[in-house]
Structures are given as C-alpha cells and as structure tokens.
Design an enzyme around this catalytic site. Structure first.
Site, mmCIF file in Angstrom:
data_model
loop_
_atom_site.group_PDB
_atom_site.id
_atom_site.type_symbol
_atom_site.label_atom_id
_atom_site.label_comp_id
_atom_site.label_asym_id
_atom_site.label_seq_id
_atom_site.Cartn_x
_atom_site.Cartn_y
_atom_site.Cartn_z
ATOM 1 C CG ASN A 150 8.447 -1.986 0.068
ATOM 2 O OD1 ASN A 150 7.841 -2.036 1.145
ATOM 3 N ND2 ASN A 150 9.132 -0.919 -0.314
ATOM 4 N NE ARG A 189 10.578 6.067 8.200
ATOM 5 C CZ ARG A 189 9.620 5.837 7.299
ATOM 6 N NH1 ARG A 189 9.739 4.820 6.458
ATOM 7 N NH2 ARG A 189 8.573 6.635 7.232
ATOM 8 C CD GLU A 220 10.796 -7.605 5.871
ATOM 9 O OE1 GLU A 220 11.023 -8.721 6.383
ATOM 10 O OE2 GLU A 220 10.523 -6.587 6.540
ATOM 11 N NE ARG A 271 7.375 4.572 9.622
ATOM 12 C CZ ARG A 271 6.353 4.701 8.762
ATOM 13 N NH1 ARG A 271 6.051 3.733 7.926
ATOM 14 N NH2 ARG A 271 5.647 5.823 8.725
ATOM 15 N NE ARG A 287 4.071 6.610 1.588
ATOM 16 C CZ ARG A 287 4.359 5.397 1.991
ATOM 17 N NH1 ARG A 287 4.819 4.509 1.130
ATOM 18 N NH2 ARG A 287 4.201 5.062 3.243
ATOM 19 N N PRO A 329 0.796 -1.229 0.000
ATOM 20 C CG PRO A 329 -0.087 -1.085 2.141
ATOM 21 C CD PRO A 329 0.555 -2.050 1.196
ATOM 22 C CG ASN A 330 -0.107 4.288 1.417
ATOM 23 O OD1 ASN A 330 -1.093 4.880 0.994
ATOM 24 N ND2 ASN A 330 -0.108 3.674 2.585
ATOM 25 C CG HIS A 378 5.346 -2.093 10.179
ATOM 26 N ND1 HIS A 378 6.682 -2.380 10.288
ATOM 27 C CD2 HIS A 378 5.240 -1.125 9.219
ATOM 28 C CE1 HIS A 378 7.365 -1.604 9.463
ATOM 29 N NE2 HIS A 378 6.515 -0.833 8.792
ATOM 30 C CG HIS A 419 11.345 -2.427 4.290
ATOM 31 N ND1 HIS A 419 9.969 -2.360 4.256
ATOM 32 C CD2 HIS A 419 11.648 -3.575 4.946
ATOM 33 C CE1 HIS A 419 9.469 -3.417 4.871
ATOM 34 N NE2 HIS A 419 10.467 -4.177 5.289
ATOM 35 C CE1 TYR A 472 9.260 5.004 2.743
ATOM 36 C CE2 TYR A 472 7.616 6.757 2.749
ATOM 37 C CZ TYR A 472 8.155 5.615 3.315
ATOM 38 O OH TYR A 472 7.599 5.082 4.451
ATOM 39 C CB ALA A 522 1.893 0.341 6.574
#
Ligand code: DQA
Length: 147
Positions: A74, A107, A98, A111, A18, A10-11, A80, A100, A23, A77
C-alpha cells in the site's frame, strides 16, 4: 514456507486516528495482524515494513529481491506520483499486489491515477481492513500459479 513482504507507505502509521470516515478505525498493527494470520494460515511468513520515506520503501523492495515470494504494497500517496517506487517494483521478479483501503477511483481525481499499477500482478482496493486478508490470499494464489 515463503516470505511475503507487506509494505506500508506514508501516513499509514496514523491509521486508526487518520480520517476514520475514509480509512476506518483499525490501526496499522491491526492490519498487520490480519495479514499475518492470512499468511500463516497458508503456511507462509509475513514481514512488514512501514515508512514515510520513498527511499526506504525502495530499499525494502530491493531487499526482497531473490528473498521474498511476494510483495503486497500500500504505497499511500506515493501511488500517484512515485516513479522510483514503480521502477523498484519492476525489478522484483515475484508476485506484486497493489493494495488500498479505499477505492481511490471514487475519490479526488488526483487519486485516480496510479503510477505503480502497470508493474504489479493485481490490485485490491476499496475493501477496507478485509483487503489485507484478500491481498495476502491473492498473493498466495498468484505465487502458487507462477511456480
Ligand atoms: C490509500 C489511498 C491513497 O490515495 C492515500 O494517499 C493513502 C491511502 C488507501 O489505502 O486507500 O494514503 O493508499
């Protein structure tokens, strides 16, 4: 030639716009191009799927079973708290990376925990857009070692 599935949670469709301070300014299609070039350089094919919906990502993981050599994910969110994505990854027999863009451990504390890490081969985090090349190379190397 093997197929590597790159999954974006998502996102991530908003990358480029964003929170660019975190990012970067590259778009998701730029990142997919980086990953595609890395896969192609090693003689493999890359498929990409992005969704803002947990169930669609789970369906994509199921669809990779017996068909793809590796999944690079990736989860955004979902990393988590999405136990159902962790369970789906556990059903995939190939290499799992995985990924990121940011180093999630530097952070917010929420997270720092990943519910998927226990089900993957390895993790690439904190290298921004370069991480997409590194993750594909890691997937290729780990897959070659397995076979
Ligand atoms: C992210 C890190 C996550 O914590 C966040 O929710 C994202 C992106 C990353 O690529 O750094 O959406 O997975």
């Amino acid at each position: 030639m093997a197929t590597i599935l790159l999954l974006s949670g998502p996102n991530l469709n908003l990358l480029g716009e964003r929170e660019p301070d975190i990012y970067g300014t590259v778009s998701l299609s730029d990142l997919v191009a980086i990953a595609t070039d890395a896969a192609t350089a090693h003689g493999h094919k890359l498929e990409h799927f992005q969704s803002n919906h947990e169930g669609e990502l789970i369906d994509a993981i199921h669809g990779a079973r017996g068909r793809c050599a590796a999944i690079v994910i990736n989860p955004g969110a979902f990393t988590h708290y999405a136990y159902a994505i962790a369970d789906a990854l556990a059903t995939f027999e190939g290499t799992k990376i995985e990924l990121h863009l940011s180093n999630t451990h530097t952070r917010e504390s929420w997270r720092h925990r990943s519910v998927v890490s226990a089900y993957v081969t390895g993790i690439v985090a904190g290298f921004g857009a370069n991480g997409y090349r590194l993750a594909i190379e890691a997937a290729v190397a780990a897959t070659a070692t397995r076979n």
